[in-house]
Enzyme design. Structure first.
Site, PDB file in Angstrom:
ATOM      1  N   THR A  91       0.863  -1.185   0.000  1.00  0.00           N
ATOM      2  CA  THR A  91       0.000   0.000   0.000  1.00  0.00           C
ATOM      3  C   THR A  91       0.900   1.236   0.000  1.00  0.00           C
ATOM      4  OG1 THR A  91      -0.121  -0.135   2.426  1.00  0.00           O
ATOM      5  CG2 THR A  91      -1.957  -1.064   1.200  1.00  0.00           C
ATOM      6  N   PHE A 257      14.874   2.298  19.531  1.00  0.00           N
ATOM      7  CA  PHE A 257      14.330   3.347  18.656  1.00  0.00           C
ATOM      8  C   PHE A 257      14.663   4.746  19.151  1.00  0.00           C
ATOM      9  CE2 PHE A 257      12.014   2.148  14.868  1.00  0.00           C
ATOM     10  CZ  PHE A 257      12.307   0.805  14.893  1.00  0.00           C
ATOM     11  N   LEU A 258      15.814   4.852  19.776  1.00  0.00           N
ATOM     12  CA  LEU A 258      16.274   6.142  20.263  1.00  0.00           C
ATOM     13  C   LEU A 258      17.647   6.436  19.650  1.00  0.00           C
ATOM     14  CD1 LEU A 258      14.622   7.888  22.151  1.00  0.00           C
ATOM     15  CD2 LEU A 258      15.904   6.984  24.087  1.00  0.00           C
ATOM     16  N   GLY A 261      20.278  10.335  14.304  1.00  0.00           N
ATOM     17  CA  GLY A 261      21.052  10.329  13.068  1.00  0.00           C
ATOM     18  C   GLY A 261      20.222  10.846  11.911  1.00  0.00           C
ATOM     19  N   CYS A 268       7.678   1.736   5.041  1.00  0.00           N
ATOM     20  CA  CYS A 268       6.581   1.748   6.016  1.00  0.00           C
ATOM     21  C   CYS A 268       6.457   3.055   6.781  1.00  0.00           C
ATOM     22  CB  CYS A 268       6.760   0.602   7.009  1.00  0.00           C
ATOM     23  SG  CYS A 268       6.530  -1.000   6.244  1.00  0.00           S
TER      24      CYS A 268
HETATM   25  C1  UDX Z   1       8.962  -0.807  10.492  1.00  0.00           C
HETATM   26  C2  UDX Z   1       8.431  -1.273  11.856  1.00  0.00           C
HETATM   27  O1  UDX Z   1       9.510  -1.374  12.791  1.00  0.00           O
HETATM   28  C3  UDX Z   1       7.748  -2.618  11.695  1.00  0.00           C
HETATM   29  O2  UDX Z   1       7.183  -3.025  12.932  1.00  0.00           O
HETATM   30  C4  UDX Z   1       6.653  -2.485  10.643  1.00  0.00           C
HETATM   31  O3  UDX Z   1       6.021  -3.732  10.421  1.00  0.00           O
HETATM   32  C5  UDX Z   1       7.210  -1.959   9.339  1.00  0.00           C
HETATM   33  O4  UDX Z   1       7.895  -0.724   9.573  1.00  0.00           O
HETATM   34  P1  UDX Z   1      11.082  -1.399   8.966  1.00  0.00           P
HETATM   35  O5  UDX Z   1      10.570  -0.374   8.001  1.00  0.00           O
HETATM   36  O6  UDX Z   1      11.570  -2.712   8.464  1.00  0.00           O
HETATM   37  O7  UDX Z   1       9.967  -1.719  10.066  1.00  0.00           O
HETATM   38  O8  UDX Z   1      12.314  -0.706   9.714  1.00  0.00           O
HETATM   39  P2  UDX Z   1      12.704  -0.241  11.192  1.00  0.00           P
HETATM   40  O9  UDX Z   1      13.687  -1.174  11.755  1.00  0.00           O
HETATM   41  O10 UDX Z   1      11.506   0.058  11.991  1.00  0.00           O
HETATM   42  O11 UDX Z   1      13.463   1.122  10.842  1.00  0.00           O
HETATM   43  C6  UDX Z   1      12.786   2.179  10.180  1.00  0.00           C
HETATM   44  C7  UDX Z   1      13.702   3.337   9.932  1.00  0.00           C
HETATM   45  O12 UDX Z   1      13.995   4.013  11.153  1.00  0.00           O
HETATM   46  C8  UDX Z   1      15.060   2.987   9.326  1.00  0.00           C
HETATM   47  O13 UDX Z   1      15.357   3.939   8.318  1.00  0.00           O
HETATM   48  C9  UDX Z   1      16.023   3.111  10.486  1.00  0.00           C
HETATM   49  O14 UDX Z   1      17.306   3.466  10.049  1.00  0.00           O
HETATM   50  C10 UDX Z   1      15.377   4.227  11.292  1.00  0.00           C
HETATM   51  N1  UDX Z   1      15.686   4.184  12.728  1.00  0.00           N
HETATM   52  C11 UDX Z   1      15.278   3.138  13.500  1.00  0.00           C
HETATM   53  C12 UDX Z   1      16.351   5.250  13.320  1.00  0.00           C
HETATM   54  O15 UDX Z   1      16.712   6.223  12.654  1.00  0.00           O
HETATM   55  N2  UDX Z   1      16.591   5.222  14.672  1.00  0.00           N
HETATM   56  C13 UDX Z   1      16.204   4.185  15.457  1.00  0.00           C
HETATM   57  O16 UDX Z   1      16.452   4.250  16.664  1.00  0.00           O
HETATM   58  C14 UDX Z   1      15.530   3.112  14.848  1.00  0.00           C
END
Ligand code: UDX
Length: 441
Positions: A91, A257-258, A261, A268
């Protein structure tokens, strides 16, 4: 239909669907995978995963000749075969709009429904705006030859790079259902996960749809929060990595997730928060999620700031400089370049007259399709050769573990932008590098 082991179909064999299909076979189910892309299906049928996802090729190879797994492009065959059908199509964001493009979801329902001539459960896994399931149920009912077909919504939370682990051992299961029968079918379809204690939340369609966008909105907000703090750190001389570490020890906040950068990208998080903003507007509750606009803006500002940091190292102009870009994927352990912050920054530097040379361990092929005009190389050393600035934009292990003394021998000038705050500034500076990072002195 047996509630013991329903036969499954998986419609849409991208990152989500292909992983789901193969993992369900590993867990003992009979599965048929369907896609309208004949090339993709051809490759999967040969035991070849058409994208990079660690652990999946091994699992597909293991089951390549297993009669419990097959692939098709025929909806008729899938309808004939399965009791539970998982809709796993994409989607994406609509071009030029915030809202989600639901054409693939609608097409899957429209194509499958006329062939559903016996009792079956159709399960939406795709991330959709609230209200879509109710609409798809009506659409499906208007097209199925029997009244015995039901719909459920079961959002998927898998992360790329960890898709196999997340599919086999999810941290929760959400079942949006309208009947006990639908719940029982889903329980049967996820029996191995439920047996190992995975919590199950049974709810209505709208809540199930919202769980997914709410979760992704929260994660995006957490990332943008720490990145907003990075902006404040830059203004005060503070270090955002130490700040994140310190606040993360509070269990209510947590470290995950903290990571500050260059911010989030991928197929997604960015499009899900935008689709949520669009849907909330239609529902008349735009104020409730207006903070998500800020989350998006903070995220995009990180890209602009990264460009500035590089600019600072080339005395104000990229023109005539050679820039090594390390990383093209939106995150490590993936070859996905959808809304990749790294590629976005690389393309911006090129537009500003810099000679950009990109290396990524797995995403070059996909990156070249999106930005054919950029220069791609096959190794880290080639990218570094003669570079005026090295920009680490996706934190693959190969880049995190670089030795500043060793890589210093390849570059033209020892200038580095650490776009993911993963290098040790002291060590790099000691090796004679000028080091710049987001939110770190
Ligand atoms: C995400 C959700 O985590 C997942 O549960 C959902 O089903 C789909 O979307 P994904 O897109 O595979 O998964 O990546 P994710 O690991 O969540 O990272 C997303 C983005 O955030 C990446 O670009 C990553 O580099 C960035 N990120 C993640 C950060 O900049 N800082 C963080 O602390 C964590």
């Amino acid at each position: 239909m047996s509630t013991q082991r329903p036969r499954l179909s998986v419609i849409g064999t991208g990152y989500l669907g292909a992983t789901h299909a193969v993992c369900m076979v590993e867990l003992g189910y009979e599965v048929i995978g369907l896609d309208v892309d004949t090339e993709k299906i051809g490759r999967l049928a040969k035991g070849e995963v058409p994208f990079y996802e660690p652990g999946l090729p091994e699992l597909l190879t293991k089951h390549a000749t297993n009669p419990r797994l097959r692939f098709t492009t025929s909806y008729e065959e899938a309808a004939e075969f399965a009791d539970v059908h998982f809709i796993c199509v994409g989607t994406p964001q609509k071009k030029g709009e915030y809202s989600a493009d639901l054409r693939y979801v609608e097409a899957a329902f429209t194509s499958l429904s006329p062939h559903l001539s016996r009792k079956a459960l159709v399960v939406g896994k795709s991330t959709v705006p609230a209200g879509t399931a109710a609409r798809m149920e009506k659409l499906m009912r208007s097209l199925t030859p029997t009244k015995d077909v039901e719909l459920a919504w079961n959002p998927e939370f898998l992360r790329e790079g960890l898709a196999v682990q997340d599919t086999m051992h999810p941290d929760r299961l959400v079942f949006g259902v309208n009947s006990d029968w639908a719940e029982q079918q889903l329980r049967a379809a996820f029996a191995p996960m439920i047996e190992e204690g995975t919590p199950v939340i049974v709810t209505d369609f709208a809540t199930a749809e919202l769980v997914k966008v709410a979760a992704n909105s929260f994660l995006a907000t957490k990332i943008s929060f720490i990145n907003a703090m990075a902006e404040v750190c830059e203004a005060t001389g503070a270090d955002v990595t130490a700040l994140a570490d310190a606040i993360g020890h509070d269990e209510r906040i947590g470290h995950r997730f903290l990571r500050s950068g260059l911010g989030f990208g991928g197929g997604c998080l960015p499009k899900d928060i935008r689709a949520f903003i669009a849907r909330a507007g239609e529902l008349g509750v735009d104020q409730a999620v207006s903070f998500l606009r800020e989350v998006d803006e903070i995220n995009l500002r990180r890209r602009a700031r990264t460009l500035e940091l590089g600019l600072d190292l080339v005395d104000g102009t990229y023109r005539g400089t050679r820039i090594a870009v390390l990383g093209a994927a939106f995150k490590p352990n993936s070859d996905d370049v959808r809304d990749s912050p790294a590629l976005d920054v690389a393309a911006s530097i090129e537009r500003r007259g810099g000679d950009v040379v990109i290396y990524d361990p797995h995403a070059i092929e996909n990156a070249r399709r999106v930005h054919p005009g950029l220069i791609y190389v096959e190794s880290l050393e080639e990218a570094l050769l003669g570079a005026d600035v090295t920009m680490l934009l996706t934190e693959w292990d190969e880049f995190r573990s670089m030795d500043p003394a060793v890589v210093g021998k390849f570059v033209g000038q020892r200038n580095i932008v650490d776009g993911r705050n993963v290098l040790d500034p002291v060590r790099w500076r000691r090796a004679g590098w000028r080091y710049r990072a987001l939110g770190r002195p």
